[in-house]
Design an enzyme around this catalytic site. Structure first.
Site, short mmCIF file in Angstrom:
data_model
loop_
_atom_site.label_atom_id
_atom_site.label_comp_id
_atom_site.label_asym_id
_atom_site.label_seq_id
_atom_site.Cartn_x
_atom_site.Cartn_y
_atom_site.Cartn_z
N ASP A 74 -7.61 4.91 -8.45
CA ASP A 74 -8.10 4.43 -9.74
C ASP A 74 -9.29 3.50 -9.56
O ASP A 74 -9.53 2.98 -8.48
CB ASP A 74 -7.00 3.70 -10.51
CG ASP A 74 -6.48 2.48 -9.75
OD1 ASP A 74 -6.08 2.63 -8.58
OD2 ASP A 74 -6.51 1.37 -10.31
N GLU A 100 -3.87 0.62 -9.05
CA GLU A 100 -3.94 -0.65 -8.30
C GLU A 100 -4.67 -1.70 -9.11
O GLU A 100 -4.29 -2.87 -9.12
CB GLU A 100 -4.65 -0.41 -6.97
CG GLU A 100 -4.56 -1.59 -6.00
CD GLU A 100 -5.76 -2.52 -6.02
OE1 GLU A 100 -5.77 -3.50 -5.27
OE2 GLU A 100 -6.71 -2.29 -6.81
N GLU A 101 -5.72 -1.28 -9.81
CA GLU A 101 -6.58 -2.24 -10.50
C GLU A 101 -5.89 -2.93 -11.67
O GLU A 101 -6.36 -3.94 -12.16
CB GLU A 101 -7.86 -1.54 -11.00
CG GLU A 101 -8.73 -0.98 -9.89
CD GLU A 101 -9.42 -2.06 -9.06
OE1 GLU A 101 -9.21 -3.25 -9.32
OE2 GLU A 101 -10.16 -1.68 -8.14
#
Ligand SMILES: [Zn+2]
Length: 410
Positions: free
Chosen positions: A80, A175-176
């Site tokens: 991502d 993850e972000e």
């Protein structure tokens, strides 16, 4: 075209921006598209146990080539990109044989990558730099990491003479937005250490991260028609403003801290007269200090509740991730062998601290020591993001050496 460069650009063009508002996992369909692409490519390369699971996570094994039972290690990157800058229609711009000057981004000439603001650029004259066109982020965070792992996997799979133990490849989602490892089963991963490929520049090993909590501050007022508000209305918008005003600003803020200093960072305001929600990030390398920062927010909440009858200010703190340094102590080889691999790849390794977190901070906390390695990222989350092909190539060499030094272990 250079295969690694082509690979990186191909992945960068896939729209994988994480979406904080989405309910599902992964938070955006493009992450599944890239995952499918990676799983297919891994199968074509000859990787084993390739799986694109129900959560969109890609798993694969690069089987050992050494005869003894060497420990398994994991290479991890996230598909991502940050929601802070659009990741739609990313058009990577390749600057071959970079001339060392400021780079004007063609899609928005008001955006200029200045050498003065990017000291790393000055040292990369003659190299291949990849930028955005100025209208999106690049997504080298973390598609540089994805491309580097894929290229290293390809190298290992076509060179059975290269000695290494089992290597697990894992590509995560979201993850972000703090959900990179929600669905990563460490038993299934089956590795003794992990390495995230999600670091800046070249030759750096991040072995320490922030510890992080999120505070959700709910300010409740009393909403009533303004025409009859006298003595009755308690406006949560004003009180939220007051709350922010009473938070430390000239210290303990991202704008005024660096190095090992922590901070409180209000980053989102939502609501109206009846109720406002503030979201505040709490960050520190020294984990117990997070509680002190939370107490500071509660103290501000108490002053406002006391001064404005009818108002209620509630501070709820939830843990996000913890400094990975503590968890790395249990497996000293995690850092030591990364340093050795970098030296063997011709680099002088530099141990660094991250003013943030990575998938590795949470994996380490969950029991898998996971330092973060350089993979050629620069200016992440921004239209001024860029990467350097030669730095990515260096990261591939580091992974090959890392495979070899771990292959010598028992
Ligand atoms: Zn990243």
């Amino acid at each position: 075209m250079n295969r690694l460069l082509d690979r990186f650009c191909r992945y960068a063009r896939v729209f994988t921006q994480a979406d904080e508002a989405a309910k599902g996992y992964p938070s955006s369909p493009g992450q599944l598209d890239l995952g499918r692409m990676l799983a297919a490519e891994l199968r074509d390369l000859g990787a084993r146990d390739v799986e694109h699971d129900a959560h969109g996570i890609v798993w694969a094994t690069l089987p050992a080539t050494v005869p003894h039972a060497a420990p398994a290690i994991a290479w991890i990157a996230h598909v991502d990109t940050s929601p802070e800058t659009s990741g739609k229609n990313v058009r990577p711009v390749v600057h071959a044989d970079y001339d060392g000057r400021d780079i004007v981004l063609p899609g928005d000439p008001s955006r200029v990558l200045r050498v003065a603001d990017n000291p790393d650029l000055a040292a990369l004259k003659g190299k291949t730099i990849v930028t955005t066109d100025g209208t999106t982020l690049l997504g080298a965070d973390d598609k540089a990491g994805v491309a580097v792992i894929m290229e290293a996997a390809r190298e290992l799979l076509r060179r059975p003479e290269w000695p290494h133990g089992p290597i697990r490849v894992c590509f995560t989602c979201d993850e972000e937005i703090g959900h990179g490892v929600d669905h990563v089963d460490l038993g299934k991963l089956g590795a003794v250490v992990g390495y995230t490929l999600d670091g800046g520049g070249a030759g750096e090993i991040d072995g320490e991260t922030f510890s992080a909590d999120l505070a959700t501050v709910t300010v409740r007022g009393v909403n009533i028609h303004p025409s009859i508000g006298k003595g009755r209305m308690v406006n949560a918008v004003r009180l939220a403003g007051l709350f922010l005003n009473r938070m430390p600003r000239v210290c303990q803020s991202p704008e005024t801290t660096e190095g090992r200093e922590g901070f409180l960072h209000p980053y989102r305001v939502e609501g109206g007269v009846a109720e406002v929600t503030l979201r505040v990030l709490l960050r520190d390398f020294d984990t117990p200090k997070l509680a002190e920062r939370a107490e500071l927010l509660r103290a501000v909440a108490r002053t406002i509740t006391a001064e404005f009858p009818g108002a209620a200010v509630d501070v709820r703190v939830t843990p996000q991730y913890r400094n990975m340094a503590d968890g790395l102590k249990k497996e000293p080889r995690a850092l030591a062998l990364a340093e050795r691999a970098m030296r063997q790849a011709g680099l002088q390794p530099k141990l660094t601290i991250v003013r943030g977190g990575t998938d590795g901070s949470r994996l380490t906390e969950m029991g898998l020591p996971t330092p973060n390695l350089s993979t050629g990222e620069h200016n992440p989350h921004s239209p001024l993001e860029w990467t350097c092909l030669e730095e990515m190539e260096t990261a591939v060499r580091v992974l090959l050496e890392l495979a070899r030094v771990w292959g010598e272990e028992r």
